[in-house]
Write an enzyme that holds these catalytic residues in place. Structure first.
Site, PDB file in Angstrom:
ATOM      1  N   ASP A 150      32.053 -11.476-149.997  1.00 49.21           N
ATOM      2  CA  ASP A 150      33.463 -11.196-149.755  1.00 49.21           C
ATOM      3  C   ASP A 150      33.651 -10.899-148.263  1.00 49.21           C
ATOM      4  O   ASP A 150      32.741 -11.102-147.453  1.00 49.21           O
ATOM      5  CB  ASP A 150      33.917 -10.030-150.647  1.00 49.21           C
ATOM      6  CG  ASP A 150      35.388 -10.103-151.019  1.00 49.21           C
ATOM      7  OD1 ASP A 150      36.204 -10.375-150.126  1.00 49.21           O
ATOM      8  OD2 ASP A 150      35.735  -9.873-152.194  1.00 49.21           O
ATOM      9  N   ASP A 155      41.050 -17.455-150.352  1.00 53.75           N
ATOM     10  CA  ASP A 155      41.797 -16.344-150.938  1.00 53.75           C
ATOM     11  C   ASP A 155      43.082 -16.127-150.125  1.00 53.75           C
ATOM     12  O   ASP A 155      43.287 -16.740-149.070  1.00 53.75           O
ATOM     13  CB  ASP A 155      40.898 -15.105-150.906  1.00 53.75           C
ATOM     14  CG  ASP A 155      41.435 -13.945-151.718  1.00 53.75           C
ATOM     15  OD1 ASP A 155      42.343 -14.162-152.548  1.00 53.75           O
ATOM     16  OD2 ASP A 155      40.942 -12.819-151.528  1.00 53.75           O
ATOM     17  N   GLU A 168      48.751 -17.442-150.871  1.00 52.99           N
ATOM     18  CA  GLU A 168      50.064 -17.672-151.501  1.00 52.99           C
ATOM     19  C   GLU A 168      51.154 -18.097-150.493  1.00 52.99           C
ATOM     20  O   GLU A 168      52.109 -18.742-150.958  1.00 52.99           O
ATOM     21  CB  GLU A 168      50.501 -16.407-152.249  1.00 52.99           C
ATOM     22  CG  GLU A 168      49.674 -16.106-153.478  1.00 52.99           C
ATOM     23  CD  GLU A 168      48.265 -15.571-153.128  1.00 52.99           C
ATOM     24  OE1 GLU A 168      47.336 -15.844-153.902  1.00 52.99           O
ATOM     25  OE2 GLU A 168      48.112 -14.911-152.088  1.00 52.99           O
ATOM     26  N   ARG A 203      42.708 -19.200-154.884  1.00 53.73           N
ATOM     27  CA  ARG A 203      43.513 -18.268-155.678  1.00 53.73           C
ATOM     28  C   ARG A 203      44.884 -18.848-156.010  1.00 53.73           C
ATOM     29  O   ARG A 203      45.377 -18.702-157.121  1.00 53.73           O
ATOM     30  CB  ARG A 203      43.664 -16.927-154.948  1.00 53.73           C
ATOM     31  CG  ARG A 203      44.259 -15.849-155.843  1.00 53.73           C
ATOM     32  CD  ARG A 203      44.120 -14.463-155.264  1.00 53.73           C
ATOM     33  NE  ARG A 203      45.038 -14.228-154.159  1.00 53.73           N
ATOM     34  CZ  ARG A 203      45.155 -13.054-153.535  1.00 53.73           C
ATOM     35  NH1 ARG A 203      44.386 -12.035-153.899  1.00 53.73           N
ATOM     36  NH2 ARG A 203      46.004 -12.903-152.543  1.00 53.73           N
ATOM     37  N   ASP A 250      42.652 -10.975-159.215  1.00 54.69           N
ATOM     38  CA  ASP A 250      42.155  -9.600-159.204  1.00 54.69           C
ATOM     39  C   ASP A 250      42.454  -8.908-160.527  1.00 54.69           C
ATOM     40  O   ASP A 250      43.491  -8.245-160.689  1.00 54.69           O
ATOM     41  CB  ASP A 250      42.780  -8.831-158.042  1.00 54.69           C
ATOM     42  CG  ASP A 250      42.392  -9.411-156.691  1.00 54.69           C
ATOM     43  OD1 ASP A 250      41.417 -10.179-156.638  1.00 54.69           O
ATOM     44  OD2 ASP A 250      43.061  -9.097-155.694  1.00 54.69           O
ATOM     45  N   HIS A 279      32.088 -10.752-160.376  1.00 59.63           N
ATOM     46  CA  HIS A 279      32.567 -10.280-159.065  1.00 59.63           C
ATOM     47  C   HIS A 279      33.239  -8.932-159.238  1.00 59.63           C
ATOM     48  O   HIS A 279      33.966  -8.718-160.215  1.00 59.63           O
ATOM     49  CB  HIS A 279      33.554 -11.296-158.486  1.00 59.63           C
ATOM     50  CG  HIS A 279      34.175 -10.874-157.186  1.00 59.63           C
ATOM     51  ND1 HIS A 279      33.442 -10.412-156.123  1.00 59.63           N
ATOM     52  CD2 HIS A 279      35.474 -10.862-156.775  1.00 59.63           C
ATOM     53  CE1 HIS A 279      34.249 -10.129-155.109  1.00 59.63           C
ATOM     54  NE2 HIS A 279      35.484 -10.396-155.478  1.00 59.63           N
TER      55      HIS A 279
END
Length: 885
Positions: free
Chosen positions: A346, A458, A461, A541, A557, A615
């Site tokens: 990460d 990630d 959006e 994502r 998440d 994860h």
């Protein structure tokens, strides 16, 4: 006109009618909401709508029965006489008055395209002014089909389009209602539905069978930990609707990327409200539910073929802290003998969370990656789109990006600056071809430092820690403050993202927002191919229709809780409907700390996610308390043994799973699928979301409840076999059975007649691929079974398209199993050996078994009726025959 019926059905417009006449005879379920924004009686009546207390207000959905609804005589669009075209029909629509949102477009055009026998396409748009249309590639129409599975009726007054199935007249789409509205920033259309059995409409955390009792689904990609009733990471305005009377299915896809609401009500009916673009609908006829998905992916693009190693087990956490901390977990997994193909990191690997950098404790990361490669393993790391602007002159990704003009801009033409992990950041405009080249160059440069194998993208959006930008958004723009706001979280288009008025190379962020992650997937997919010259592995994502062509998705998440584990199945199944079969949830949960029992059960379930990754977070519940390690080797020996066993089962079944991914890539079929896809006439299966299938052969029934040592599983009608023992279960009808499920076991059942192709497993796919194959042959009641194997080198781009693969079909009948090679372009097919055959449902003990005419040793289990032939060494690139007597 062929396939077309023209209807004139006038709804009287009587200015002097009383409220009782205009608003009477409305069942609650058939009210269509006239004021979804701040409903009040005065405002409702000023819109010319009815205000009445519901007969019985619903508390089931998230919006309830509307008090304000359209009357029978609400002004409507009329349709002129349609004309036949080479592709179908064209008609103009008009209305004389404006309605309650500004910018009413009074003259519209309808184009109806008979694209294929099982696909109807229609568009409603402004013929006088060009409007935004979603920039994804869809099929070009060829010759109009000679016949179609659908019939179309066009209603003139009020305008409406009705689509029915020709074979039985069942309803597929019918918008003949008087509240179709089209303004510059408010477009609304409703349709009756054939049943309440609706699936899709993602991305939302909800049941797989969608609630339809006044339920609103908002669409606007958002950085949002999984939460019910909130728009989440991706947008997928596609639904599948089942007909319980016939078992037939059809799909409805609205190709629109603007913020929108979709409302399901118990009539049953659906309403779409979007704030931009056009109406661009596809109706997909099926009739099998699986065929609907094939037809859908034919429109949006078939799923890509992942690398074989991508189907192995992946491991990650935020908070390893260093290369040494990461290496410790890798070595712990190896010492425990637990399969692992890929190690991830990460954002803590970065220097101050700057993309394409290494922090001080990770300077030796390349050494670990080289060690992984030497052990036949792989490495992936996270990359966020936000590029820091805080280090001009010393941070090449920003410097070169600024020089090449690759960033999204504000109204002043300068890069829009938001804030993400590294502080203030600019956002790459992946719709700009220059940006794609800059991204490839940047990936290539970093790959020389760390030879990673895939990209985890990630925050795309795109996520933003400030609203719009560090200076806000222009308040005088209707793109930032539209006249109607769908029911999105944050009550603002710019909440947790960038300004809708921001500019991309090809248009406004207002239109392109929910495509941002999709555009980054394309850039990352292409960059990896360019840099590695191998199949890419991209996990994103944020997604949009067509994203499955470029990578996979994890469900975001989630939390370490039993309900989150349960909900993950609905997410996995939904994304298979959306054409993104490479999907999984964070096994054992991301937020909060797991328990050993929960993680053990979740590892069992996660072993059957198409994309399998464990994860977790860095702090639980918050700084400075670190989350506990949740890699399988961090738990007790019993937990390690259980996880090793279930992951070895996954690895044993990878040839079957890989073949399913090939079918998805070639034909658009699902990989993980709901039970009713295989049994569409069984309405008892329509709501099952605690079990699922891999293809048509394997049923997975996990434990999802704390403390349980048994599971209530729905077993569809027919003959099934226990995967582990071969014991048969014959079901005269679909029923629920209580199955034993000790803590170390997940129930697996094989569908009679559908073979499983296996391979002797090892702890990596690299090692496993060197081993012999095996067959599980679950005989149907008539003694037959069939199966398939697709095989290639697992890593080269375009092996299927270039014929560099082998495809084998297997068939069993009359106590004989045979194979047929239909394609053999795989250079190493000569190394493929069959080592074992296990036959379920052999009702009497054989006296002899021969393979290619030679007698071989065998074992027979008289209790479970299983024939086991092992120690074989049969070449699979030549036809073989195995018989028993």
């Amino acid at each position: 006109m062929e396939h077309l019926v023209l209807l004139l059905c006038v709804v009287a417009s009587l200015a002097t009618t009383t409220l009782t006449q205009e608003c009477s005879s409305f069942e609650d379920s058939k009210r269509f909401d006239c004021m979804p924004d701040n409903p009040n009686q005065q405002g409702c009546e000023s819109r010319g709508c009815c205000w009445q207390t519901p007969t019985k207000n619903s508390t089931n959905g998230n919006i309830g029965v509307p008090y304000c609804f359209y009357p029978h005589d609400y002004p409507y669009y009329e349709m002129d006489e349609p004309t036949m075209t080479d592709y179908g029909w064209r008609a103009d629509l008009h209305r004389n008055d404006s309605f309650y949102y500004p910018g009413t477009i009074k003259q519209l055009r309808l184009d109806v395209y008979e694209e294929t026998e099982n696909r109807l396409h229609f568009k409603i748009y402004d013929p006088a002014n060009s409007r935004y249309e979603v920039p994804i590639t869809t099929p070009k129409m060829g010759a109009k089909p000679a016949q179609t599975a659908y019939s179309v009726k066009l209603n003139q007054k009020p305008f409406g389009i009705e689509v029915t199935r020709t074979s039985d007249g069942s309803l597929l789409f019918n918008s003949t209602l008087n509240h179709f509205l089209f303004a510059d920033q408010f477009i609304q259309i409703s349709s009756w539905l054939q049943s309440k059995y609706v699936y899709g409409l993602g991305e939302h955390r909800t049941s797989f069978l969608l609630p339809s009792d006044w339920e609103r689904f908002a669409f606007w990609a958002r950085d949002q930990s999984v939460t019910e009733n909130i728009n989440e990471y991706g947008d997928h305005p596609f639904l599948l609707n089942m007909n319980p009377d016939t078992g037939n299915a059809h799909g409805i896809f609205l190709l629109n990327s603007n913020a929108m609401d979709v409302v399901l009500q118990p009539a049953p009916a659906i309403t779409y409200r979007t704030i931009g673009g056009i109406l661009d609908f596809y109706i997909l006829l099926g009739p099998e539910p699986g065929s609907v998905i094939q037809q859908y992916t034919e429109v949006i693009g078939r799923p890509y073929m992942p690398p074989y190693w991508g189907l192995g087990f992946h491991l990650c956490r935020w908070g390893y802290g260093s290369t040494a901390g990461t290496r410790k977990v890798v070595e712990r997994m190896r010492a425990a003998g637990i399969p692992q193909d890929t190690q991830w990191n990460d954002i803590d690997y970065m220097n101050n969370t700057l993309d394409f950098t290494l922090g001080g404790t990770f300077k030796d990361l390349a050494d670990l990656v080289n060690d992984l490669h030497a052990n036949g393993q792989h490495y992936m790391m996270i990359t966020d789109p936000g590029i820091s602007n805080l280090h001009p002159g010393s941070y090449p990704p920003y410097d070169t990006g600024l020089q090449n003009g690759v960033f999204v801009t504000s109204d002043d033409g300068k890069p829009l600056i938001g804030k993400v992990w590294p502080g203030t950041t600019a956002f790459p405009d992946f719709f700009n071809p220059k940006t794609k080249q800059w991204w490839t160059d940047t990936v290539k440069t970093f790959h020389k430092t760390v030879p990673f194998d895939g990209m985890w993208i990630d925050m795309n959006e795109p996520s933003n820690f400030v609203s719009g930008s560090i200076t806000g958004c222009p308040s005088n723009s209707t793109y930032n403050q539209p006249p109607f706001l769908p029911g999105i979280a944050g009550n603002s288009l710019q909440d947790k993202t960038i300004c809708p008025s921001a500019k991309h190379k090809i248009g406004l962020h207002y239109n392109l927002h929910s495509l941002y992650g999709y555009s980054e997937m394309i850039a990352s997919h292409d960059a990896l191919i360019s840099v590695r010259q191998k199949r890419p592995m991209v996990i994103s994502r944020s997604t949009f229709p067509g994203a499955g062509q470029y990578g996979g998705h994890w469900l975001g998440d989630n939390y370490s809780s039993w309900p989150n584990m349960n909900y993950s199945i609905a997410g996995i199944l939904s994304f298979n409907l959306f054409g993104i079969p490479l999907v999984g949830a964070d096994i054992c949960g991301f937020h909060d700390s797991t328990t050993e029992e929960m993680c053990q059960r979740w590892m069992q379930l996660g072993a059957f996610y198409p994309f399998s990754r464990n994860h977790n977070d860095i702090y639980c519940p918050s700084y400075p308390t670190m989350c506990k390690d949740q890699d399988p080797a961090a738990f007790s020996k019993a937990m390690q043994d259980s996880t090793r066993s279930v992951l070895l089962t996954r690895y044993r079944l990878l040839p079957y799973l890989y073949t399913l991914f090939h079918k998805a890539h070639a034909n658009g079929t699902t990989v993980a699928r709901p039970l009713f896809f295989e049994f569409p006439a069984e309405t008892a299966l329509y709501s099952v979301q605690t079990q699922f299938m891999w293809g048509n052969a394997l049923m997975i029934s996990p434990v999802l409840t704390e403390g349980a040592t048994q599971v209530d599983a729905v077993i569809p009608k027919g003959l099934w076999y226990d995967y582990y023992t071969g014991a048969s279960i014959s079901m005269a009808s679909t029923q629920t059975m209580t199955l034993k499920a000790p803590l170390d076991t997940i129930n697996l059942h094989v569908s009679a007649g559908n073979m499983l192709v296996m391979q002797e497993p090892n702890t990596t796919t690299t090692a496993s691929r060197k081993n012999k194959f095996g067959l599980i042959v679950p005989l149907a009641s008539d003694g037959t079974a069939s199966g398939e194997l697709y095989w290639d080198d697992g890593d080269t781009v375009g092996t299927y398209e270039n014929g560099k693969y082998i495809f084998i079909t297997f068939a069993a009948q009359n106590k004989m199993i045979s194979s047929l090679i239909t394609q053999d372009g795989y250079p190493d097919s000569g190394t493929m050996k069959l080592g074992s055959v296990i036959v379920y449902g052999v009702n009497s003990a054989p006296t002899s078994v021969t393979v290619n005419g030679k007698s071989v040793a065998f074992k027979y289990d008289s209790t479970n009726k299983v024939l086991n032939v092992s120690s074989l060494d049969v070449k699979l690139n030549a036809p073989f025959k195995a018989t028993w007597m």
